[in-house]
Motif scaffolding. Sequence first.
Motif, PDB file in Angstrom:
ATOM      1  N   GLU A 141     -15.126   1.951   4.998  1.00 36.52           N
ATOM      2  CA  GLU A 141     -15.414   0.554   5.348  1.00 36.52           C
ATOM      3  C   GLU A 141     -14.142  -0.287   5.295  1.00 36.52           C
ATOM      4  N   ALA A 142     -13.311  -0.040   4.293  1.00 37.57           N
ATOM      5  CA  ALA A 142     -12.048  -0.772   4.195  1.00 37.57           C
ATOM      6  C   ALA A 142     -11.159  -0.494   5.401  1.00 37.57           C
ATOM      7  N   PHE A 143     -11.249   0.718   5.937  1.00 44.74           N
ATOM      8  CA  PHE A 143     -10.438   1.059   7.105  1.00 44.74           C
ATOM      9  C   PHE A 143     -10.856   0.285   8.342  1.00 44.74           C
ATOM     10  N   GLY A 144     -12.094  -0.234   8.377  1.00 43.73           N
ATOM     11  CA  GLY A 144     -12.500  -1.077   9.488  1.00 43.73           C
ATOM     12  C   GLY A 144     -11.627  -2.309   9.595  1.00 43.73           C
ATOM     13  N   GLN A 202      14.165  -1.787  12.663  1.00 39.03           N
ATOM     14  CA  GLN A 202      13.453  -2.751  11.827  1.00 39.03           C
ATOM     15  C   GLN A 202      12.340  -3.460  12.577  1.00 39.03           C
ATOM     16  N   GLN A 203      12.502  -3.620  13.891  1.00 35.14           N
ATOM     17  CA  GLN A 203      11.504  -4.332  14.683  1.00 35.14           C
ATOM     18  C   GLN A 203      10.144  -3.654  14.638  1.00 35.14           C
ATOM     19  N   ALA A 204      10.133  -2.342  14.363  1.00 34.37           N
ATOM     20  CA  ALA A 204       8.875  -1.598  14.328  1.00 34.37           C
ATOM     21  C   ALA A 204       7.937  -2.114  13.247  1.00 34.37           C
ATOM     22  N   LEU A 205       8.510  -2.716  12.202  1.00 31.72           N
ATOM     23  CA  LEU A 205       7.701  -3.194  11.085  1.00 31.72           C
ATOM     24  C   LEU A 205       7.661  -4.717  10.990  1.00 31.72           C
ATOM     25  N   ALA A 206       8.054  -5.382  12.062  1.00 32.28           N
ATOM     26  CA  ALA A 206       8.168  -6.839  12.017  1.00 32.28           C
ATOM     27  C   ALA A 206       6.851  -7.524  11.679  1.00 32.28           C
ATOM     28  N   ALA A 207       5.736  -6.977  12.150  1.00 28.94           N
ATOM     29  CA  ALA A 207       4.429  -7.598  11.885  1.00 28.94           C
ATOM     30  C   ALA A 207       3.867  -7.199  10.527  1.00 28.94           C
ATOM     31  N   GLY A 208       4.549  -6.308   9.859  1.00 33.98           N
ATOM     32  CA  GLY A 208       4.110  -5.880   8.542  1.00 33.98           C
ATOM     33  C   GLY A 208       3.370  -4.554   8.580  1.00 33.98           C
ATOM     34  N   VAL A 209       2.990  -4.097   7.397  1.00 29.51           N
ATOM     35  CA  VAL A 209       2.301  -2.814   7.264  1.00 29.51           C
ATOM     36  C   VAL A 209       0.955  -3.030   6.583  1.00 29.51           C
ATOM     37  N   THR A 210       0.049  -2.101   6.846  1.00 29.15           N
ATOM     38  CA  THR A 210      -1.282  -2.198   6.247  1.00 29.15           C
ATOM     39  C   THR A 210      -1.830  -0.806   5.988  1.00 29.15           C
ATOM     40  N   THR A 211      -2.806  -0.732   5.113  1.00 28.84           N
ATOM     41  CA  THR A 211      -3.475   0.524   4.824  1.00 28.84           C
ATOM     42  C   THR A 211      -4.762   0.251   4.066  1.00 28.84           C
ATOM     43  N   ALA A 212      -5.593   1.284   3.960  1.00 28.25           N
ATOM     44  CA  ALA A 212      -6.722   1.286   3.038  1.00 28.25           C
ATOM     45  C   ALA A 212      -6.444   2.337   1.985  1.00 28.25           C
ATOM     46  N   ARG A 240     -10.671  -7.061  -0.252  1.00 27.73           N
ATOM     47  CA  ARG A 240     -11.754  -6.185  -0.726  1.00 27.73           C
ATOM     48  C   ARG A 240     -12.828  -6.123   0.351  1.00 27.73           C
ATOM     49  N   ILE A 241     -13.093  -4.910   0.827  1.00 27.77           N
ATOM     50  CA  ILE A 241     -14.007  -4.732   1.947  1.00 27.77           C
ATOM     51  C   ILE A 241     -14.983  -3.606   1.640  1.00 27.77           C
ATOM     52  N   GLY A 242     -16.286  -3.893   1.573  1.00 27.82           N
ATOM     53  CA  GLY A 242     -17.308  -2.864   1.492  1.00 27.82           C
ATOM     54  C   GLY A 242     -17.281  -2.023   0.225  1.00 27.82           C
ATOM     55  N   ALA A 291       2.789  -7.021   3.692  1.00 29.44           N
ATOM     56  CA  ALA A 291       1.840  -5.920   3.520  1.00 29.44           C
ATOM     57  C   ALA A 291       0.461  -6.463   3.192  1.00 29.44           C
ATOM     58  N   ILE A 292      -0.561  -5.900   3.845  1.00 26.63           N
ATOM     59  CA  ILE A 292      -1.959  -6.202   3.528  1.00 26.63           C
ATOM     60  C   ILE A 292      -2.631  -4.884   3.161  1.00 26.63           C
ATOM     61  N   ILE A 293      -3.172  -4.826   1.946  1.00 30.21           N
ATOM     62  CA  ILE A 293      -3.810  -3.606   1.454  1.00 30.21           C
ATOM     63  C   ILE A 293      -5.312  -3.839   1.384  1.00 30.21           C
ATOM     64  N   CYS A 294      -6.082  -3.007   2.068  1.00 28.34           N
ATOM     65  CA  CYS A 294      -7.534  -3.146   2.106  1.00 28.34           C
ATOM     66  C   CYS A 294      -8.166  -2.142   1.142  1.00 28.34           C
ATOM     67  N   LEU A 295      -8.968  -2.636   0.220  1.00 30.55           N
ATOM     68  CA  LEU A 295      -9.580  -1.815  -0.817  1.00 30.55           C
ATOM     69  C   LEU A 295     -11.089  -2.018  -0.828  1.00 30.55           C
ATOM     70  N   SER A 296     -11.821  -0.952  -1.106  1.00 28.18           N
ATOM     71  CA  SER A 296     -13.262  -1.106  -1.282  1.00 28.18           C
ATOM     72  C   SER A 296     -13.541  -1.687  -2.666  1.00 28.18           C
TER      73      SER A 296
END
Length: 328
Positions: free
Chosen positions: A132-135, A70-80, A125-127, A100-105
């Motif tokens: 660009e969202a993957f940045g 479980q410690q592997a995901l302690a800081a949370g997950v993200t994606t674009a 929302r990025i770019g 979870a933080i989801i980055c979307l164009s």
Amino acid sequence: MHGVTLAEIQAARRRIAGQVTRTPLIRSATLSARFEAEVLLKLETLQPTGAFKLRGVVNMISALLERYGQQALAAGVTTASTGNHGRAVAYAAARLGVPAIICLSHQVPDNKVAAIEALGAEVRRIGDSQDEAFGEVARLVDEQGMTLIPPFDDSLIAAGQGTIGLELLDDAPDLDQVLVGLSGGGLLGGIGVALKASRPELEITGVSLSRGAAMHDSLLAGHPVEVEEVASLGDSLGGGIGLDNGCTFALVREVMDSHWRVSEAAIARAMVELLEDDKQFVEGAAAVGLAALNEHELDIRGRKVALILSGNGVSLETLDQARRLAGR
């Protein structure tokens, strides 16, 4: 090397059992009669998040927990994401109690943004493109220690999507051809590995957008290339494949037998036909298999053919747009 094997897909099937829906494969009487073939519809629209993406996400997160705890995901997950993958990550993270933080164009439709936010994830929302969202994703991984759940370019993700291929073989072992939407390549690639392990003669057909088709252009170039992302009814098939693609580019080159590109008008017609004739509410990316059959007048007479209805993330406004474009 792409690193996706039949053994990994079988392991994925065990991991996701009970967490992901085993979707039905149904016969379309209307399409079967029109094309003088046995046309089957794989209803990934019935997943809890409305799209196939949940398979790969659950497989990857489950595998990370198996390996690192479980410690592997302690800081949370993200994606674009172009929408469906982000929703799958948000859904899985909520079930596990992981941030979870989801980055979307800004190209991602508002209905898909709202669906992700409804699951409790933070949306940024990025770019104007997925690249660009993957940045922002890269920054979150580097500075906050979040774990990246990539939308397609990972062997665990592709193996999860490949479980669709195992289900197709269970339900239609004499299948001749599968038509699959092609974007990042995880769906087509995973399904292709699963099917060709036992049926190498089975035809894997990819279908891309007529504009902004990153995998198509990359295959022609012989290496990953950037493309301009454009608005489309099939928005889930937009976005780049990554110039440093390490999995799905090689995977698609290995398993795909044929490829077609489809126009916006063909996508619109297919969306409307699937709704009116088969009562299937699908997004544009899920309708491209039928769009290819229609637009390119593909001869499938006497064959057993499966169309992957990959998702239902479409707003009524977009469906009205499709109706107008199709002249219905």
